[in-house]
Design a protein around this motif. Sequence first.
Motif, short mmCIF file in Angstrom:
data_model
loop_
_atom_site.label_atom_id
_atom_site.label_comp_id
_atom_site.label_asym_id
_atom_site.label_seq_id
_atom_site.Cartn_x
_atom_site.Cartn_y
_atom_site.Cartn_z
N ARG A 207 0.82 -1.27 -0.22
CA ARG A 207 0.09 0.02 -0.05
C ARG A 207 1.06 1.47 -0.08
NH1 ARG A 207 -2.49 3.34 4.18
NH2 ARG A 207 -4.56 3.82 3.30
N ASP A 208 0.60 2.26 -0.83
CA ASP A 208 1.13 3.25 -0.99
C ASP A 208 0.76 4.55 -0.22
OD1 ASP A 208 -0.57 4.81 -2.46
OD2 ASP A 208 0.39 3.99 -4.41
N VAL A 260 1.66 1.55 5.30
CA VAL A 260 2.60 2.14 3.99
C VAL A 260 3.65 0.97 4.07
CG1 VAL A 260 3.90 3.93 2.67
CG2 VAL A 260 1.86 4.63 3.94
N ASN A 301 8.97 -2.26 -4.70
CA ASN A 301 7.73 -1.73 -4.41
C ASN A 301 7.64 -1.17 -2.73
OD1 ASN A 301 5.87 -1.28 -6.51
ND2 ASN A 301 5.28 -3.32 -6.57
N THR A 305 7.20 2.78 -2.32
CA THR A 305 5.84 2.89 -1.54
C THR A 305 6.30 4.19 -0.23
OG1 THR A 305 5.94 1.02 -0.27
CG2 THR A 305 4.24 1.31 -1.95
N ILE A 311 2.43 2.72 -5.75
CA ILE A 311 2.94 1.40 -6.00
C ILE A 311 2.99 0.91 -7.26
CG2 ILE A 311 0.47 0.46 -5.36
CD1 ILE A 311 1.96 -1.94 -3.84
#
Length: 390
Positions: A207-208, A260, A301, A305, A311
């Motif tokens: 998750r970004d 995050v 990733n 992020t 992402i």
Amino acid sequence: MMNHEVIHFINSKSKRVAIIGCGQLARMMALAGMPMGISFSFLAEPQDDPAPVKDLGYILKADHQEYNAQELYLLLGKPDVITIDKENVSVRLLKQLNQFCKVYPSPQAIEICQNRKLEKTLLNKLGLETAKWQPADNVEAIAHAGMDIGWPLVIKSCQTTSQGKSQWLINNSKAIYELTHELKPQHSYIAEQLVAFDRELSLISGRDIYGNIKHYDIAENFHPAGVLLSSIAPADHLQPQLIEQAQQAAEAILKKIDYVGILAIEFFQIGDALLINELIPRVHNSGHWTQIACQNSQFTNHVRTIIGLPIGNTSATAPASMVNLLGVPVNQEILQDESLQLHWYNKEMQENQKVGHINLSHPNAHSLTAKTQQLIADLYQPQDNQLKAS
């Protein structure tokens, strides 16, 4: 006084990332981030071996307890963001460092994942299924749990520890008192139902900072000697509804704790049901196959992020697998296979220590499985007949 290396790090015009830890995960995060122009520093505590991150950035060799948070922040080169390569890290330290820069995943998220009681409570509040469990901080509570949940039980410490045991299998009430000298009054514990599962699966999700969530294929993991030996993705014969269930669970968790970065979730599959076993707030061993099969590996990733980038794509180009090198060298004959991707960690060779891994990919899932099993046989059977592919 700061040395020239940390001054150079501070003066760097690129994004600066500090990693609490200096193992193979820190190594692979740095190797993924450096092509993006990111500079890295690492905290290597007295018990840590910094060899995996040698020449990848500034290494601060220090006991964090000897400095306050501001001093550590400065000694780490005034990073833009701090992350971890292990969950056994001081949350108190992370919260203090968070006053000077971003820390991802957040200290609060790491704290939940560190503590089994907090973790199980979160999962159950979200309506996500786990093995039956109860708090069990003493022998009386364990006895009650045995009556309520049933025997056998697994007693788990709620505190992460790098020394000594943290789990015990208790088959009946008579065995409880053998734990008396093991349980520490300052620790808390849970009693958990022993689950007879069909297989272990893991989902790597990210998750970004903008709230975007993406998932990698679910992997099946094999632990023939109690340590992860291999993972293969996508897991064979996994029903679409279970994939959706796992992804929905990950999304609920990521949103709830405002996560995050990369999160790994271990599941037990029992027939047509999934139980969540554990949350791991970092890049994970079972996701190493993403290095060969995906445009953006889990390491890429995670770095993307935490530095504020969206992402990236998590789609796999083909089925893939990973085989851990547990205290075994790789001979030149094996490396003649150009389809193998070797990752070496620069560690000293020690029995059962993860010294590297090999990734494989093949367009045909059955061929990939066969090739993975043959690789395991070539690596291990001459030394240890206990390590076999499941």
